[in-house]
Design a protein around this motif. Structure first.
Motif, PDB file in Angstrom:
ATOM      1  N   CYS A  30       6.849 -17.507  15.813  1.00  0.00           N
ATOM      2  CA  CYS A  30       7.671 -17.356  14.458  1.00  0.00           C
ATOM      3  C   CYS A  30       8.955 -16.758  14.771  1.00  0.00           C
ATOM      4  N   ASP A  31       9.654 -17.268  14.044  1.00  0.00           N
ATOM      5  CA  ASP A  31      10.965 -16.423  14.210  1.00  0.00           C
ATOM      6  C   ASP A  31      11.184 -15.257  13.300  1.00  0.00           C
ATOM      7  N   ASN A  34      11.629 -15.290   9.462  1.00  0.00           N
ATOM      8  CA  ASN A  34      10.834 -15.884   8.802  1.00  0.00           C
ATOM      9  C   ASN A  34      10.142 -14.798   7.648  1.00  0.00           C
ATOM     10  N   GLY A  37       6.258 -14.461   7.885  1.00  0.00           N
ATOM     11  CA  GLY A  37       5.815 -14.100   9.141  1.00  0.00           C
ATOM     12  C   GLY A  37       6.267 -12.489   9.363  1.00  0.00           C
ATOM     13  N   TYR A  41       4.683 -10.015  12.205  1.00  0.00           N
ATOM     14  CA  TYR A  41       5.649 -10.401  13.135  1.00  0.00           C
ATOM     15  C   TYR A  41       5.500  -9.469  14.479  1.00  0.00           C
ATOM     16  N   LYS A  45       5.749 -13.681  17.366  1.00  0.00           N
ATOM     17  CA  LYS A  45       4.585 -14.408  16.914  1.00  0.00           C
ATOM     18  C   LYS A  45       4.462 -13.566  15.679  1.00  0.00           C
ATOM     19  N   ALA A  46       3.555 -14.254  14.893  1.00  0.00           N
ATOM     20  CA  ALA A  46       3.113 -13.976  13.916  1.00  0.00           C
ATOM     21  C   ALA A  46       1.501 -14.400  13.890  1.00  0.00           C
ATOM     22  N   ARG A  48      -1.712 -16.005  12.249  1.00  0.00           N
ATOM     23  CA  ARG A  48      -2.201 -17.237  11.177  1.00  0.00           C
ATOM     24  C   ARG A  48      -3.532 -17.303  10.781  1.00  0.00           C
ATOM     25  N   LEU A  59       0.296 -18.324   7.228  1.00  0.00           N
ATOM     26  CA  LEU A  59       0.519 -16.782   7.898  1.00  0.00           C
ATOM     27  C   LEU A  59      -0.334 -15.755   7.066  1.00  0.00           C
TER      28      LEU A  59
END
Length: 75
Positions: A30-31, A34, A37, A41, A45-46, A48, A59
């Motif tokens: 994940c950015d 986002n 996210g 975050y 990573k986030a 899901r 997410l």
């Protein structure tokens, strides 16, 4: 569960479910920009939530964390 508890469980390799056993949580890339996210975050990573039957998911929203639980491990 709190989001920190979920992170700790996932990092230890535990299975975390959402609402019932049909939904599992996992990390996805994940950015940081986002907005979906942002609540979960961490380190690129986030978290899901995915249906194990069909793979559909999204997410995890901050308010969804309260519906998460660890599956009881059986020997």
């Amino acid at each position: 569960m709190t989001i920190n508890e979920i992170h700790n469980a996932l990092e230890r390799g535990k299975k975390v479910n959402w609402e019932n056993l049909m939904y599992e949580l996992a990390y996805v890339p994940c950015d940081s920009a986002n907005p979906y996210g942002k609540p979960t975050y961490k380190d690129g990573k986030a978290i899901r939530v995915s249906c194990i039957a069909n793979g559909f998911g999204s997410l995890l929203a901050a308010e969804g964390a309260a519906k998460c639980f660890l599956k009881e491990e059986t020997a």
